[in-house]
Design an enzyme around this catalytic site. Structure first.
Site, PDB file in Angstrom:
ATOM      1  N   ASP A  28       7.493  44.892  23.627  1.00 39.88           N
ATOM      2  CA  ASP A  28       8.005  44.588  24.973  1.00 39.88           C
ATOM      3  C   ASP A  28       8.561  43.163  25.038  1.00 39.88           C
ATOM      4  O   ASP A  28       8.116  42.281  24.299  1.00 39.88           O
ATOM      5  CB  ASP A  28       6.868  44.773  25.999  1.00 39.88           C
ATOM      6  N   HIS A  45      17.548  43.313  22.381  1.00 42.00           N
ATOM      7  CA  HIS A  45      17.231  44.545  21.637  1.00 42.00           C
ATOM      8  C   HIS A  45      17.648  44.413  20.171  1.00 42.00           C
ATOM      9  O   HIS A  45      16.944  44.888  19.278  1.00 42.00           O
ATOM     10  CB  HIS A  45      17.911  45.761  22.284  1.00 42.00           C
ATOM     11  N   LEU A 139       3.432  53.492   3.628  1.00 45.73           N
ATOM     12  CA  LEU A 139       3.292  53.368   5.083  1.00 45.73           C
ATOM     13  C   LEU A 139       3.973  54.528   5.813  1.00 45.73           C
ATOM     14  O   LEU A 139       5.084  54.913   5.462  1.00 45.73           O
ATOM     15  CB  LEU A 139       3.957  52.051   5.528  1.00 45.73           C
TER      16      LEU A 139
HETATM   17  C1  IPE Z   1       7.303  50.083  27.474  1.00 44.41           C
HETATM   18  O1  IPE Z   1       7.970  48.979  27.948  1.00 44.41           O
HETATM   19  C2  IPE Z   1       8.245  50.929  26.677  1.00 44.41           C
HETATM   20  C3  IPE Z   1       8.699  50.355  25.416  1.00 44.41           C
HETATM   21  C4  IPE Z   1       8.305  49.227  24.884  1.00 44.41           C
HETATM   22  C5  IPE Z   1       9.676  51.152  24.710  1.00 44.41           C
HETATM   23  P1  IPE Z   1       8.623  48.939  29.410  1.00 44.41           P
HETATM   24  O2  IPE Z   1       9.270  47.605  29.525  1.00 44.41           O
HETATM   25  O3  IPE Z   1       9.472  50.129  29.610  1.00 44.41           O
HETATM   26  O4  IPE Z   1       7.351  49.062  30.345  1.00 44.41           O
HETATM   27  P2  IPE Z   1       7.140  48.657  31.873  1.00 44.41           P
HETATM   28  O5  IPE Z   1       8.252  49.278  32.663  1.00 44.41           O
HETATM   29  O6  IPE Z   1       7.187  47.164  31.955  1.00 44.41           O
HETATM   30  O7  IPE Z   1       5.788  49.176  32.217  1.00 44.41           O
HETATM   31  C1  IPE Z   2      11.255  46.398  25.248  1.00 43.98           C
HETATM   32  O1  IPE Z   2      11.837  45.312  25.868  1.00 43.98           O
HETATM   33  C2  IPE Z   2      12.267  47.384  24.713  1.00 43.98           C
HETATM   34  C3  IPE Z   2      12.388  48.614  25.511  1.00 43.98           C
HETATM   35  C4  IPE Z   2      11.643  48.960  26.516  1.00 43.98           C
HETATM   36  C5  IPE Z   2      13.457  49.517  25.112  1.00 43.98           C
HETATM   37  P1  IPE Z   2      12.312  45.393  27.369  1.00 43.98           P
HETATM   38  O2  IPE Z   2      13.712  45.866  27.404  1.00 43.98           O
HETATM   39  O3  IPE Z   2      11.353  46.175  28.186  1.00 43.98           O
HETATM   40  O4  IPE Z   2      12.265  43.872  27.796  1.00 43.98           O
HETATM   41  P2  IPE Z   2      11.721  43.287  29.166  1.00 43.98           P
HETATM   42  O5  IPE Z   2      10.329  43.812  29.349  1.00 43.98           O
HETATM   43  O6  IPE Z   2      12.645  43.747  30.238  1.00 43.98           O
HETATM   44  O7  IPE Z   2      11.737  41.811  28.975  1.00 43.98           O
HETATM   45 MG    MG Z   3       9.692  45.727  29.244  1.00 45.61          MG
END
Ligand code: IPE
Ligand code: IPE
Ligand code: MG
Length: 253
Positions: A28, A45, A139
């Site tokens: 995240d 990303h 792995l």
């Molecule tokens: C969880 O992260 C999903 C992934 C890391 C792919 P999100 O950014 O989508 O989660 P929320 O919305 O903060 O709970």
């Molecule tokens: C995690 O990073 C990747 C996905 C959920 C695809 P985020 O895109 O959720 O990044 P934040 O949480 O908005 O910073």
């Molecule tokens: Mg996120």
């Protein structure tokens, strides 16, 4: 030692650290990483893929057997279409750039999540990656893509109901093992440790069933910044945990 976990959970020791057999990662904070640098979320990303590459190498080096990474949740469909298509293309680019290296490193790839509704060419790519790495014995890299724990449990319930309706399964035979083998993670041990980056402390629908006895370590750094030092700090925290599984544990008397 008292409270020793079951054989399938037996941790491996490396330089005094307890190594999880199965590590889950909620990657995240890509968007926040980018925003903090005045960049577009998509750049976060891209950098996140670099951190994933690093994590795969760390898991190989430290002897983790299964690494499950959350890369796109069933709830991420609520994001802007541009971001969604960027993430989908990133999966294609990751496969194109990294498949040969994964094969060389003896990594077996499994992609878990709902395939219905995905572009047929993406489904073919996923099938192809799994087939090309199926014989690898190092792995296991599990990519949770278009994955949601509740959707997975609903699909398991549907599958079991169909088996009952077809007369192949006695309803009284539906136990925890029957549910576990109806999940995407069939045949895999549950995650010993789940890491979430970027300061959020929630599961966000990741491995709901499988995480029943996982240890959680939440770290503040955004996913693109996660590196070997972060990994070692997490393993140190994990190594100090007393996993009791409902018993009285190693420190119990
Ligand atoms: C969880 O992260 C999903 C992934 C890391 C792919 P999100 O950014 O989508 O989660 P929320 O919305 O903060 O709970
Ligand atoms: C995690 O990073 C990747 C996905 C959920 C695809 P985020 O895109 O959720 O990044 P934040 O949480 O908005 O910073
Ligand atoms: Mg996120």
């Amino acid at each position: 030692m008292a409270g020793e976990p079951a054989a399938s959970m037996t941790p491996r020791m490396a330089s005094g650290l307890r190594i999880p057999v199965h590590l889950g990662v909620i990657m995240d904070g890509n968007g926040r990483w980018a925003k903090a640098r005045g960049k577009r979320r998509t750049e976060g990303h891209v950098q996140g893929v670099g951190a994933l590459r690093g994590m795969v190498e760390l898991c190989i080096t430290y002897g983790v057997s299964y690494l499950t990474v959350f890369s796109f949740s069933s709830e991420n469909w609520s994001r802007p279409p541009d971001e969604i298509s960027f993430i989908f293309n990133l999966l294609r680019r990751f496969v194109a750039s990294d498949l040969q290296r994964l094969i060389r490193n003896n990594v077996k790839v499994r992609i878990i999540g709902t395939r219905e509704g995905l572009d047929p060419s993406l489904v073919r790519l996923i099938d192809d990656v799994e087939a090309k790495t199926a014989g690898n014995t190092g792995l296991t890299l599990v990519v949770a893509f278009n994955y949601g724990g509740r959707a997975e449990l609903a699909a398991a319930a549907r599958q079991l109901a169909h088996e009952v309706a077809a007369g192949r399964l006695d309803p009284d035979a539906i136990d925890e093992a029957a549910i576990a083998r109806s999940l995407f993670t069939e045949g895999m041990p549950d995650p010993d440790l789940i890491i979430r980056t970027s300061g959020e402390q929630r599961l966000s629908n990741f491995l709901l069933w499988q995480a029943a006895y996982s240890e959680f370590v939440f770290v503040d750094e955004h996913w693109p910044d996660f590196n070997e030092a972060s990994f070692l700090r997490v393993l140190e925290a994990f190594s100090l945990r007393d996993r009791r599984f409902g018993g009285i544990g190693a420190t119990g008397s």
